[in-house]
Motif scaffolding. Structure first.
Motif, mmCIF file in Angstrom:
data_model
loop_
_atom_site.group_PDB
_atom_site.id
_atom_site.type_symbol
_atom_site.label_atom_id
_atom_site.label_comp_id
_atom_site.label_asym_id
_atom_site.label_seq_id
_atom_site.Cartn_x
_atom_site.Cartn_y
_atom_site.Cartn_z
ATOM 1 N N ASP A 28 -8.428 49.537 -37.071
ATOM 2 C CA ASP A 28 -7.541 48.676 -37.869
ATOM 3 C C ASP A 28 -8.220 48.155 -39.134
ATOM 4 O OD1 ASP A 28 -9.294 46.786 -36.868
ATOM 5 O OD2 ASP A 28 -7.800 45.657 -35.740
ATOM 6 N N GLY A 29 -9.473 48.605 -39.390
ATOM 7 C CA GLY A 29 -10.160 48.200 -40.628
ATOM 8 C C GLY A 29 -11.016 46.953 -40.470
ATOM 9 N N PHE A 30 -10.860 46.235 -39.349
ATOM 10 C CA PHE A 30 -11.674 45.044 -39.101
ATOM 11 C C PHE A 30 -12.921 45.435 -38.316
ATOM 12 C CE2 PHE A 30 -7.511 43.336 -39.924
ATOM 13 C CZ PHE A 30 -7.764 42.180 -40.655
ATOM 14 N N HIS A 31 -13.978 44.639 -38.443
ATOM 15 C CA HIS A 31 -15.206 44.906 -37.689
ATOM 16 C C HIS A 31 -15.167 44.227 -36.326
ATOM 17 C CE1 HIS A 31 -16.470 45.769 -41.807
ATOM 18 N NE2 HIS A 31 -17.443 46.491 -41.278
ATOM 19 N N ALA A 32 -15.773 44.879 -35.344
ATOM 20 C CA ALA A 32 -15.960 44.229 -34.039
ATOM 21 C C ALA A 32 -17.024 43.149 -34.232
ATOM 22 C CB ALA A 32 -16.423 45.253 -33.016
ATOM 23 N N LEU A 139 -2.316 36.343 -38.233
ATOM 24 C CA LEU A 139 -2.528 35.732 -39.553
ATOM 25 C C LEU A 139 -3.987 35.704 -39.995
ATOM 26 C CD1 LEU A 139 -0.063 32.725 -39.151
ATOM 27 C CD2 LEU A 139 0.291 34.789 -40.497
ATOM 28 N N GLY A 140 -4.938 35.757 -39.066
ATOM 29 C CA GLY A 140 -6.346 35.702 -39.469
ATOM 30 C C GLY A 140 -7.281 35.762 -38.279
ATOM 31 N N SER A 141 -8.435 36.405 -38.477
ATOM 32 C CA SER A 141 -9.365 36.652 -37.373
ATOM 33 C C SER A 141 -9.908 35.375 -36.729
ATOM 34 C CB SER A 141 -10.554 37.468 -37.882
ATOM 35 O OG SER A 141 -10.106 38.592 -38.585
ATOM 36 N N ASP A 142 -10.047 34.301 -37.523
ATOM 37 C CA ASP A 142 -10.654 33.070 -37.006
ATOM 38 C C ASP A 142 -9.646 32.095 -36.414
ATOM 39 O OD1 ASP A 142 -13.304 33.585 -37.454
ATOM 40 O OD2 ASP A 142 -13.369 32.630 -39.433
ATOM 41 N N GLY A 156 -14.138 40.954 -30.193
ATOM 42 C CA GLY A 156 -13.082 41.736 -30.832
ATOM 43 C C GLY A 156 -13.153 41.470 -32.327
ATOM 44 N N ARG A 157 -11.993 41.451 -32.957
ATOM 45 C CA ARG A 157 -11.937 41.075 -34.373
ATOM 46 C C ARG A 157 -12.045 39.556 -34.512
ATOM 47 N NH1 ARG A 157 -6.022 40.695 -37.164
ATOM 48 N NH2 ARG A 157 -6.682 39.383 -38.877
ATOM 49 N N GLY A 158 -11.912 38.872 -33.359
ATOM 50 C CA GLY A 158 -11.896 37.419 -33.302
ATOM 51 C C GLY A 158 -10.827 36.959 -32.320
ATOM 52 N N PRO A 181 -15.716 35.165 -50.899
ATOM 53 C CA PRO A 181 -14.612 35.814 -50.171
ATOM 54 C C PRO A 181 -15.111 36.663 -49.000
ATOM 55 C CG PRO A 181 -14.554 36.309 -52.549
ATOM 56 C CD PRO A 181 -15.885 35.710 -52.249
ATOM 57 N N THR A 182 -14.539 36.446 -47.823
ATOM 58 C CA THR A 182 -14.986 37.109 -46.592
ATOM 59 C C THR A 182 -15.021 38.636 -46.723
ATOM 60 O OG1 THR A 182 -14.031 35.296 -45.369
ATOM 61 C CG2 THR A 182 -14.535 37.247 -44.098
ATOM 62 N N GLY A 183 -13.942 39.205 -47.289
ATOM 63 C CA GLY A 183 -13.855 40.668 -47.407
ATOM 64 C C GLY A 183 -15.009 41.249 -48.211
ATOM 65 N N LYS A 184 -15.403 40.548 -49.262
ATOM 66 C CA LYS A 184 -16.491 41.001 -50.137
ATOM 67 C C LYS A 184 -17.832 40.998 -49.377
ATOM 68 C CE LYS A 184 -17.886 39.994 -54.829
ATOM 69 N NZ LYS A 184 -17.941 38.986 -55.877
HETATM 70 O O1 C5P Z 1 -8.907 38.093 -40.783
HETATM 71 P P1 C5P Z 1 -9.359 37.521 -42.085
HETATM 72 O O2 C5P Z 1 -8.216 37.349 -43.057
HETATM 73 O O3 C5P Z 1 -10.164 36.294 -41.961
HETATM 74 O O4 C5P Z 1 -10.321 38.623 -42.737
HETATM 75 C C1 C5P Z 1 -10.691 38.637 -44.092
HETATM 76 C C2 C5P Z 1 -11.407 39.939 -44.388
HETATM 77 O O5 C5P Z 1 -12.696 39.952 -43.742
HETATM 78 C C3 C5P Z 1 -10.709 41.176 -43.867
HETATM 79 O O6 C5P Z 1 -9.787 41.666 -44.794
HETATM 80 C C4 C5P Z 1 -11.856 42.147 -43.633
HETATM 81 O O7 C5P Z 1 -12.247 42.742 -44.850
HETATM 82 C C5 C5P Z 1 -12.989 41.227 -43.203
HETATM 83 N N1 C5P Z 1 -13.135 41.137 -41.734
HETATM 84 C C6 C5P Z 1 -13.651 42.216 -41.033
HETATM 85 N N2 C5P Z 1 -13.785 42.119 -39.673
HETATM 86 C C7 C5P Z 1 -13.444 40.999 -39.017
HETATM 87 C C8 C5P Z 1 -12.941 39.890 -39.715
HETATM 88 C C9 C5P Z 1 -12.793 39.987 -41.080
HETATM 89 O O8 C5P Z 1 -13.980 43.255 -41.611
HETATM 90 N N3 C5P Z 1 -13.595 40.935 -37.695
#
Ligand code: C5P
Length: 287
Positions: A28-32, A139-142, A156-158, A181-184
């Motif tokens: 899904d593009g998110f990191h474990a 809505l968001g990992s955290d 998981g992703r959170g 920014p988290t993504g960066k």
């Molecule tokens: O989920 P959230 O909006 O907080 O994530 C912001 C960005 O951080 C995501 O778009 C992704 O690039 C990165 N991210 C990730 N793996 C996660 C959480 C965040 O790669 N578990």
């Protein structure tokens, strides 16, 4: 603006990643991830009042850097909850933004989680904690870990959250005023520990917690320092205070925390750091 006495009030504590290990990027593009998370005494405050439609008013030290538009996570959470529970009531939400934004201590996520908790009460909804988790995870990992806001093991992703016991410790939080920014930060990540840690052992004292944390890292610290070198300065400042036991960055930064052997040591360090760096946000707290 005055707030009515029957308003629902919710505290949104800062989320601190005592450590944060990153694994592979998932489909899904998110990191474990694996992280030990605690919540501080410092946080934002939200109030919820019945109203027509859903609206947001911003107040507090960091209100100026946020906008109350539809992109705001608090509003997104409110709309998602209303839609999932088929609730037709409205709310006027007031967010007192005491925490720096985009700063690794979950401000926006804590606010969104508080919005779900507060509105479930205001609207008297019969919704389970699991449903709030589910809405938050979209809505968001955290956000899932911020729903209960208790010490937790996050995976998981959170979205996988297990409550754990973590000894409370005196803490200082420092943010140097740069938004990262988290993504960066994830995109700049080169070395990572992976996600092979078992659940933490039962820890009964702060020294036991420190010994455990010293076997861990925040994998996002190195890339965040590359993006915002001032983070290195914050960590050096925290690490050289009297009575400090550990200094580390939280989340994707730029906020760093340090754990202290006593409240007095934390208070002294916070006062000193504040005086020497008037542009930094500094808070003595506990978690
Ligand atoms: O989920 P959230 O909006 O907080 O994530 C912001 C960005 O951080 C995501 O778009 C992704 O690039 C990165 N991210 C990730 N793996 C996660 C959480 C965040 O790669 N578990």
């Amino acid at each position: 603006m005055t707030i009515t006495p029957d308003a629902v009030r919710v505290f949104a504590p800062a989320k601190i990643n005592l450590f944060l290990h990153v694994g592979d990027k998932r489909a899904d593009g998110f990191h474990a991830l694996q992280s030990l998370v605690v919540f501080a005494g410092a946080g934002d405050e939200l109030t919820f009042e019945l109203a027509d439609g859903i609206s947001l008013v911003l107040e507090g030290l960091f209100a100026g850097v946020l906008s109350a538009d539809t992109d705001n996570l608090v509003l997104k959470a409110a709309r998602a909850l209303a839609s999932r529970s088929a609730c037709e009531q409205g709310a006027r939400i007031t967010l007192t933004k005491n925490l720096p934004v985009a700063s690794g201590i979950g401000g926006g996520s804590a606010d969104a989680a508080a919005s779900l908790r507060g509105l479930a009460r205001l609207w008297d909804l019969d919704v389970s904690q699991d449903l709030l988790h589910e809405i938050g995870a979209i809505l968001g990992s955290d956000i899932p870990v911020c729903i209960a806001s208790v010490p937790a093991w996050m995976e998981g992703r959170g979205e996988t959250v297990t409550a754990v016991n973590v000894p409370g410790a005196a803490m200082v939080l420092v943010n140097p005023g740069v938004a990262v920014p988290t993504g960066k930060v994830f995109a700049a990540l080169k070395e990572r520990r992976g996600v092979g840690m078992p659940l933490p052992p039962i820890m009964k004292s702060v020294p036991e917690l420190i010994a455990y944390l010293k076997t861990t890292t925040n994998d996002l610290e190195a890339p965040a320092r590359e993006i915002a070198p001032v983070i290195g300065e914050v960590l050096d400042t925290l690490a050289t205070q009297q009575g400090v036991m550990l200094a580390r960055m939280s989340g994707s930064g730029a906020t760093c925390f340090s754990l202290f052997e006593s409240d007095a040591a934390a208070n002294n360090a916070a006062a000193k750091i504040s005086k020497q760096n008037p542009g930094w946000w500094v808070a003595a707290t506990a978690a």
